[in-house]
Design a protein around this motif. Structure first.
Motif, PDB file in Angstrom:
ATOM      1  N   GLU A 194       0.934  -1.190   0.209  1.00  0.00           N
ATOM      2  CA  GLU A 194      -0.159   0.088   0.025  1.00  0.00           C
ATOM      3  C   GLU A 194       0.919   1.244  -0.077  1.00  0.00           C
ATOM      4  N   GLU A 195       2.045   1.312   0.855  1.00  0.00           N
ATOM      5  CA  GLU A 195       2.533   2.578   0.819  1.00  0.00           C
ATOM      6  C   GLU A 195       3.694   2.859  -0.303  1.00  0.00           C
ATOM      7  N   VAL A 196       4.172   1.387  -0.714  1.00  0.00           N
ATOM      8  CA  VAL A 196       5.051   1.685  -1.884  1.00  0.00           C
ATOM      9  C   VAL A 196       4.338   1.870  -3.205  1.00  0.00           C
ATOM     10  N   VAL A 197       2.980   1.357  -3.235  1.00  0.00           N
ATOM     11  CA  VAL A 197       2.411   1.518  -4.804  1.00  0.00           C
ATOM     12  C   VAL A 197       1.566   2.921  -4.773  1.00  0.00           C
ATOM     13  N   ALA A 198       0.832   2.907  -3.572  1.00  0.00           N
ATOM     14  CA  ALA A 198      -0.528   3.773  -3.398  1.00  0.00           C
ATOM     15  C   ALA A 198       0.234   5.197  -3.147  1.00  0.00           C
ATOM     16  N   VAL A 199       1.431   5.216  -2.744  1.00  0.00           N
ATOM     17  CA  VAL A 199       2.133   6.541  -2.427  1.00  0.00           C
ATOM     18  C   VAL A 199       3.577   6.775  -2.920  1.00  0.00           C
ATOM     19  N   GLY A 200       4.523   5.825  -2.679  1.00  0.00           N
ATOM     20  CA  GLY A 200       5.695   6.193  -3.355  1.00  0.00           C
ATOM     21  C   GLY A 200       5.705   6.170  -4.758  1.00  0.00           C
ATOM     22  N   TYR A 201       5.119   5.081  -5.238  1.00  0.00           N
ATOM     23  CA  TYR A 201       5.209   4.905  -6.938  1.00  0.00           C
ATOM     24  C   TYR A 201       4.178   5.658  -7.418  1.00  0.00           C
ATOM     25  N   LEU A 202       2.940   5.568  -6.959  1.00  0.00           N
ATOM     26  CA  LEU A 202       2.041   6.417  -7.822  1.00  0.00           C
ATOM     27  C   LEU A 202       2.211   8.057  -7.792  1.00  0.00           C
ATOM     28  N   MET A 203       2.505   8.625  -6.663  1.00  0.00           N
ATOM     29  CA  MET A 203       2.999   9.816  -6.392  1.00  0.00           C
ATOM     30  C   MET A 203       4.009  10.395  -7.144  1.00  0.00           C
ATOM     31  N   GLU A 204       5.178   9.495  -7.250  1.00  0.00           N
ATOM     32  CA  GLU A 204       6.122   9.933  -8.166  1.00  0.00           C
ATOM     33  C   GLU A 204       6.001   9.950  -9.890  1.00  0.00           C
ATOM     34  N   ARG A 205       5.084   8.718 -10.178  1.00  0.00           N
ATOM     35  CA  ARG A 205       4.562   8.872 -11.598  1.00  0.00           C
ATOM     36  C   ARG A 205       3.678   9.984 -11.924  1.00  0.00           C
ATOM     37  N   LEU A 206       2.867  10.191 -11.028  1.00  0.00           N
ATOM     38  CA  LEU A 206       1.868  11.296 -11.279  1.00  0.00           C
ATOM     39  C   LEU A 206       2.274  12.795 -11.347  1.00  0.00           C
ATOM     40  N   ARG A 207       3.609  12.770 -10.383  1.00  0.00           N
ATOM     41  CA  ARG A 207       4.237  14.071 -10.476  1.00  0.00           C
ATOM     42  C   ARG A 207       5.080  14.281 -11.760  1.00  0.00           C
ATOM     43  N   GLU A 208       5.625  13.059 -12.395  1.00  0.00           N
ATOM     44  CA  GLU A 208       6.183  13.137 -13.764  1.00  0.00           C
ATOM     45  C   GLU A 208       5.155  13.560 -14.819  1.00  0.00           C
ATOM     46  N   LEU A 209       3.846  13.009 -14.565  1.00  0.00           N
ATOM     47  CA  LEU A 209       2.916  13.380 -15.684  1.00  0.00           C
ATOM     48  C   LEU A 209       2.530  14.702 -15.287  1.00  0.00           C
ATOM     49  N   ARG A 210       3.040  15.462 -14.323  1.00  0.00           N
ATOM     50  CA  ARG A 210       2.667  17.036 -14.142  1.00  0.00           C
ATOM     51  C   ARG A 210       1.302  17.424 -13.814  1.00  0.00           C
ATOM     52  N   TRP A 211       0.726  16.139 -12.823  1.00  0.00           N
ATOM     53  CA  TRP A 211      -0.524  16.573 -12.129  1.00  0.00           C
ATOM     54  C   TRP A 211      -0.059  17.744 -11.016  1.00  0.00           C
ATOM     55  N   SER A 212      -1.080  18.226 -10.589  1.00  0.00           N
ATOM     56  CA  SER A 212      -1.164  19.289  -9.566  1.00  0.00           C
ATOM     57  C   SER A 212      -0.894  18.440  -8.194  1.00  0.00           C
ATOM     58  N   THR A 213      -0.538  19.195  -7.307  1.00  0.00           N
ATOM     59  CA  THR A 213      -0.310  18.625  -5.934  1.00  0.00           C
ATOM     60  C   THR A 213      -1.705  18.147  -5.218  1.00  0.00           C
ATOM     61  N   PRO A 214      -2.803  19.007  -5.305  1.00  0.00           N
ATOM     62  CA  PRO A 214      -4.024  18.351  -4.609  1.00  0.00           C
ATOM     63  C   PRO A 214      -4.460  17.192  -5.483  1.00  0.00           C
ATOM     64  N   ALA A 215      -4.295  17.101  -6.612  1.00  0.00           N
ATOM     65  CA  ALA A 215      -4.839  15.863  -7.733  1.00  0.00           C
ATOM     66  C   ALA A 215      -3.809  14.722  -7.313  1.00  0.00           C
ATOM     67  N   ILE A 216      -2.714  14.984  -7.124  1.00  0.00           N
ATOM     68  CA  ILE A 216      -1.841  13.964  -6.828  1.00  0.00           C
ATOM     69  C   ILE A 216      -2.449  13.272  -5.407  1.00  0.00           C
ATOM     70  N   ILE A 217      -2.364  14.162  -4.431  1.00  0.00           N
ATOM     71  CA  ILE A 217      -2.746  13.415  -2.711  1.00  0.00           C
ATOM     72  C   ILE A 217      -4.193  13.139  -3.042  1.00  0.00           C
ATOM     73  N   ALA A 218      -5.104  13.801  -3.779  1.00  0.00           N
ATOM     74  CA  ALA A 218      -6.457  12.921  -3.779  1.00  0.00           C
ATOM     75  C   ALA A 218      -6.475  11.796  -4.506  1.00  0.00           C
ATOM     76  N   ALA A 219      -5.687  11.536  -5.565  1.00  0.00           N
ATOM     77  CA  ALA A 219      -5.683  10.327  -6.207  1.00  0.00           C
ATOM     78  C   ALA A 219      -5.215   9.350  -5.298  1.00  0.00           C
ATOM     79  N   SER A 220      -4.308   9.648  -4.776  1.00  0.00           N
ATOM     80  CA  SER A 220      -3.353   8.657  -3.777  1.00  0.00           C
ATOM     81  C   SER A 220      -4.588   8.092  -2.778  1.00  0.00           C
ATOM     82  N   ALA A 221      -5.116   9.124  -2.024  1.00  0.00           N
ATOM     83  CA  ALA A 221      -5.957   8.982  -0.794  1.00  0.00           C
ATOM     84  C   ALA A 221      -7.357   8.077  -1.360  1.00  0.00           C
TER      85      ALA A 221
END
Length: 288
Positions: A194-221
């Motif tokens: 859960e923490e590696v995939v839903a937080v570390g991996y997903l947030m890193e990849r969405l940041r590379e896709l230039r998602w906004s910070t609120p959208a990245i946090i919302a997607a993970s949560a």
């Protein structure tokens, strides 16, 4: 150039470099490095594959389970979900199945780390899964577990009282000498995936896709909440809140290890506590 665009280009260059053979000659000299659009499309596909093999798949099953419970004709509060069930009445065969299930369940973690290291960087250092700060990570993890766990019990009680949370048997394993060690391993397995995939991996990849910070946090949560829907609406909302806290911590510190510690502690308390506490105590807090 925006930071996100630079990271996408870097990842695309790494993909191109991977096509060069040991002699240093490009396999296809005429082919240019992939553009931003191609890299973004590849990253998006990669995310769907990783989630489809792990937490995304769990989320789909959780939604189907919730629909089944809501249409069963029985109130949610009167339904039961069992976690960590026995897989065989034969103890050593059950142990074998449990260990195999745990081992195969963490393979998506290895896949996510492998993909994050595609540009040559260490994935464990990139997302802070290393042992660079063991005592600090332990202290922060235990603190996060207390911050999440204590209010979580209250939210659980409220959910049970208003009928939006099912009764959860945190451990349905048969009593054996290996029950507690297996429950601890199951807690660690849950924390890692859960923490590696839903937080570390997903947030890193969405940041590379230039998602906004609120959208990245919302997607993970929301992802975290979605695969807990099989427990009812109460755990969904509780895990969304937990997801926001954990995602924000990762955004600020870029370390996933304290989150793994916190999640492991929470699940050990739930699983081992359920297996160890007297039935009368469990009935008092409404979990049997």
């Amino acid at each position: 150039m925006p930071a996100g665009r630079s990271e996408v280009n870097t990842w695309g260059t790494a993909l191109y470099a991977a096509r060069v053979d040991s002699s240093g000659d490009a396999r296809d000299p005429a082919a240019p490095p992939p553009g931003d659009r191609a890299v973004r499309r590849r990253l998006t596909t990669e995310i769907w594959i990783v989630l489809g093999l792990s937490l995304g798949k769990a989320a789909v099953y959780a939604v189907v389970s919730l629909v089944a419970m809501l249409t069963a004709g029985t109130p949610l509060a009167e339904q039961t979900v069992a976690l960590n069930p026995s897989r065989s009445p034969r103890p050593y065969l059950d142990l074998t199945y449990q260990l195999l299930a745990i081992g195969f369940a963490v393979l998506p973690v290895a896949l996510a780390l492998y993909l994050l290291s595609a540009n040559g960087r260490s994935a464990v250092r990139r997302i802070g899964l290393d042992r660079a700060r063991p005592w600090r990570d332990l202290g922060v993890g235990v603190g996060l577990a207390a911050v999440i766990g204590i209010p979580g019990l209250g939210l659980w009680a409220v959910g049970r009282a208003v009928g939006i949370t099912v009764e959860v048997q945190a451990s349905a394993l048969n009593d054996a000498w290996w029950t507690v060690p297996v429950l601890i391993l199951a807690a660690l397995q849950n924390a890692l995936i859960e923490e590696v995939v839903a937080v570390g991996y997903l947030m890193e990849r969405l940041r590379e896709l230039r998602w906004s910070t609120p959208a990245i946090i919302a997607a993970s949560a929301l992802l975290r909440g979605s695969y807990h829907l099989y427990q009812g609406w109460g755990p969904f909302f509780g895990n969304v809140v937990m997801g926001v806290v954990f995602a924000e911590y990762y955004r600020r510190r870029r370390r996933v290890m304290p989150l793994v510690v916190a999640h492991t502690v929470l699940d050990i308390v739930a699983f081992v506590g359920y297996a160890s506490l007297p039935d009368a105590w469990l009935e008092a807090i409404g979990v049997t």
